[in-house]
Write an enzyme that holds these catalytic residues in place. Structure first.
Site, mmCIF file in Angstrom:
data_model
loop_
_atom_site.group_PDB
_atom_site.id
_atom_site.type_symbol
_atom_site.label_atom_id
_atom_site.label_comp_id
_atom_site.label_asym_id
_atom_site.label_seq_id
_atom_site.Cartn_x
_atom_site.Cartn_y
_atom_site.Cartn_z
ATOM 1 N N ASP A 225 0.792 -1.260 -0.120
ATOM 2 C CA ASP A 225 -0.196 0.011 -0.048
ATOM 3 C C ASP A 225 0.858 1.042 0.122
ATOM 4 O O ASP A 225 1.897 1.296 0.690
ATOM 5 C CB ASP A 225 -0.707 -0.156 1.267
ATOM 6 C CG ASP A 225 -1.991 1.071 1.402
ATOM 7 O OD1 ASP A 225 -2.770 1.146 0.330
ATOM 8 O OD2 ASP A 225 -1.987 1.720 2.318
ATOM 9 N N GLU A 274 14.692 -15.617 -0.233
ATOM 10 C CA GLU A 274 14.691 -16.569 0.794
ATOM 11 C C GLU A 274 13.952 -17.479 0.818
ATOM 12 O O GLU A 274 14.093 -18.499 1.168
ATOM 13 C CB GLU A 274 14.906 -15.923 2.395
ATOM 14 C CG GLU A 274 16.264 -15.357 2.551
ATOM 15 C CD GLU A 274 16.159 -14.596 3.874
ATOM 16 O OE1 GLU A 274 15.380 -15.040 4.839
ATOM 17 O OE2 GLU A 274 16.642 -13.511 3.934
HETATM 18 C C1 GLC Z 1 -4.240 3.157 -0.686
HETATM 19 C C2 GLC Z 1 -5.488 2.236 -0.543
HETATM 20 C C3 GLC Z 1 -6.591 3.050 -0.186
HETATM 21 C C4 GLC Z 1 -6.232 3.674 1.101
HETATM 22 C C5 GLC Z 1 -4.818 4.374 1.403
HETATM 23 C C6 GLC Z 1 -4.483 4.849 2.500
HETATM 24 O O1 GLC Z 1 -4.649 4.179 -1.585
HETATM 25 O O2 GLC Z 1 -5.793 1.496 -1.542
HETATM 26 O O3 GLC Z 1 -7.914 2.641 0.052
HETATM 27 O O4 GLC Z 1 -7.213 4.535 1.599
HETATM 28 O O5 GLC Z 1 -4.049 3.779 0.376
HETATM 29 O O6 GLC Z 1 -4.112 3.522 3.085
#
Ligand code: GLC
Length: 561
Positions: A225, A274
């Site tokens: 993310d 790994e």
């Molecule tokens: C990413 C996710 C989204 C979230 C953001 C903050 O863009 O896809 O849903 O709100 O990160 O974590």
């Protein structure tokens, strides 16, 4: 826990001797948004047990892997993208035993599991952040986040001009333990999502350990993310021009796509390597150009990165051809597969985006012309699945689901909605729980209703209603994924061959295939390229031998040649 947890994937292997392509290079990966997929315990909220029970459906659909959006312990300020404990499952989704059972059952069905990793920020309820606040100025825990004194005579102004993606300043002021106004902390997203300071060695150590925790559980990979956000420019400089951040602009922002992030991914790659069984990571990296996205997938970094430029492209032949060419060209020098995606949990579903004229953007509340949107969405999907590389599907797109564009404000939950005075933040529209049955409580999602209201008639889109109907979108996806499996050439390689085509039409070649795409609103006559394999809409049988076919409006056809 028991030793079977660490069992690597042992299903059919694409990396058998003599076949060195990793499974992920042309994988079709299905995104499950756990709260909206299937509710196993009838509390109105999807959960891991619900996902586990529906795994046979996903195996039958023909996908290679399942990516699960976050299910970790979280106050759910941003639907789980605010993690309080990276090694625990939120009780609303189940337990670690449920996760273990899910991973094992998936592997038994030849499905890989990719979990979401959220390293840019934690929840404000994370133990480190709570202690940082509690212990006050000088707490060593504060160094793991970005705490700064404010500007102005009393520190009453934020430390710099950065704005949160969800609207408002990217800083929130704290209150010291003695009740006095204190320092500010940085959050590129909601105030409940404080950004980690990735210059602090404890942060890097912690995430290496979290990676191992889930790899030991047997997961096959991670979706990373905000992979572009971890490292901030030294000194946290103002950006000027109102502090507006741009996700896809020409500039590199001081909080996004900093070169320092790549060192993090080089370290992670050594950990992934790994482990047995080809474990992967895919970057959610919003960068100014696909060339900069390619930096995340250099051979010693991550394996894939989402192609948001593709997702943002309108249903027009020249734009599609250009983004395909540019994407393939950008990935070729680093040897990574291109990826393709049309929908996810952050954007309006493509059946709704394509229902409006070009330029509608990736978040819209316009319902548009649904019939048109669905026809184009089906055509767009067949184009995507004919491209070399890996494709990402978002739950419900195989049902042709539209976005729910008329959710009442009181039902909405997206944090950006609350921070942008209701002007923005319409991500709830693609998060409405999916229909499994024609009738019944929440259309088979569960027995206890649904956390976002499902529209009347939602059951007409259900898995039950579509199964066995050869004209349904679900059967189109099943057929397309079957053909793709039977002909590995479809996803292989790094290039497509383009053939001359009338305006608004694309004719592209894959080994043993042609794919013809009519993006216009009128039928177009083309030379019949071969034997039709699959079409996104009805095609006329054609006159027997004149060597031409009429491609209907907004239709894609696959041909064997
Ligand atoms: C990413 C996710 C989204 C979230 C953001 C903050 O863009 O896809 O849903 O709100 O990160 O974590």
């Amino acid at each position: 826990m028991t030793q079977h947890l660490a069992a690597p994937f042992s299903g059919t292997s694409d990396d058998a001797p003599g076949h060195r392509r990793g499974w992920w290079q042309d994988a079709v990966i299905y995104q499950v948004y756990p709260r909206s997929f299937a509710d196993g315990n009838g509390d109105g909220m999807g959960d891991l047990d619900g996902v586990r029970r529906r795994l046979p459906y996903l195996a039958g659909l023909g996908v290679d892997a399942v990516w699960l959006s976050p299910f970790y312990a979280s106050p759910q300020a941003d639907a789980g993208y605010d993690v309080a404990d990276y090694r625990a499952i939120d009780p609303m989704f189940g337990t670690l035993l449920d996760a273990d059972a899910l991973i094992r059952d998936a592997h038994a069905l030849n499905l890989r599991i990719i979990v979401d990793l959220v390293p840019n920020h934690s929840s404000a309820e994370h133990e480190w952040f709570k202690r940082a606040l509690r212990e006050g100025p000088g707490s060593p825990l504060r160094e793991r986040y970005h705490f700064r004194p404010g500007k102005g005579p009393d520190g009453e102004l934020p430390p710099n001009d950065w704005e949160s993606i969800f609207g408002g300043p990217a800083w929130t002021r704290t209150t010291d333990p003695d009740g006095a106004p204190g320092d500010w902390y940085l959050h590129l997203f909601a105030p409940e999502q404080p950004d980690f300071n990735w210059d602090h060695p404890a942060v890097a150590d912690e995430f290496r350990s979290i990676l191992r925790f889930w790899l030991d559980m047997g997961v096959d990979g991670f979706r990373v993310d905000v992979a572009h956000g971890l490292v901030k420019a030294a000194g946290l400089p103002d950006i000027g021009a109102g502090g507006q951040l741009r996700l896809l602009g020409n500039d590199v922002m001081p909080f996004f796509d900093q070169d320092g992030v790549h060192e993090v991914y080089r370290q992670w790659r050594t950990i992934l390597d790994e482990y047995p069984g080809d474990r992967i990571a895919v970057a959610e990296a919003w960068t100014p150009t696909v060339e900069r996205t390619a930096n995340y997938v250099r051979p010693d970094e991550l394996h894939q990165a989402f192609n948001f430029q593709y997702l943002g492209t309108s249903w027009q032949a020249p734009a599609l051809r250009e983004v395909i060419e540019v994407s393939l060209a950008a990935m070729r020098p680093v040897g990574a597969p291109a990826t393709w995606v049309l929908s996810n949990h952050d954007v309006t579903r493509h059946a709704t985006r394509f229902a409006s004229p070009p330029g509608v953007g990736t978040q819209t509340r316009q319902a548009g012309d649904r019939t048109l949107g669905l026809r184009r969405a089906r055509a767009a999907t067949l184009l995507m699945l004919a491209l070399p590389g890996s494709a990402y599907l978002y739950q419900g797109e195989e049902l042709g689901l539209p976005d729910v564009t008329d959710l009442p404000d009181e039902a909405r939950q997206d944090p950006s909605f609350f921070r942008a005075d209701g002007q923005d933040g319409y991500r709830d529209g693609c998060r409405v729980p999916i229909p499994w049955t024609r009738e019944g409580s929440s259309y088979g999602f569960g027995t206890g209703g649904s956390w976002l209201p499902q529209p009347a008639g939602w059951g007409a889109h259900s898995v039950e209603a579509q199964t066995g109907d050869p004209d349904s979108t679900l059967e189109l996806y099943r057929a397309a994924l079957t053909v793709r499996k039977e002909h590995p050439g479809l996803g292989a390689g790094t290039a497509v061959e383009w053939y001359d085509a009338p305006e608004g039409v694309l004719v592209l070649g894959r080994p043993g295939f042609r794919c013809t795409v009519n993006t216009t609103d009128t039928p177009v006559r083309i030379a019949t390229p071969g034997r039709p394999l699959l079409a996104s809409g009805p095609i006329a049988a054609g006159e027997a031998d004149d060597g031409h076919t009429e491609l209907p409006a907004d239709t894609t056809v696959w041909w064997a040649v």
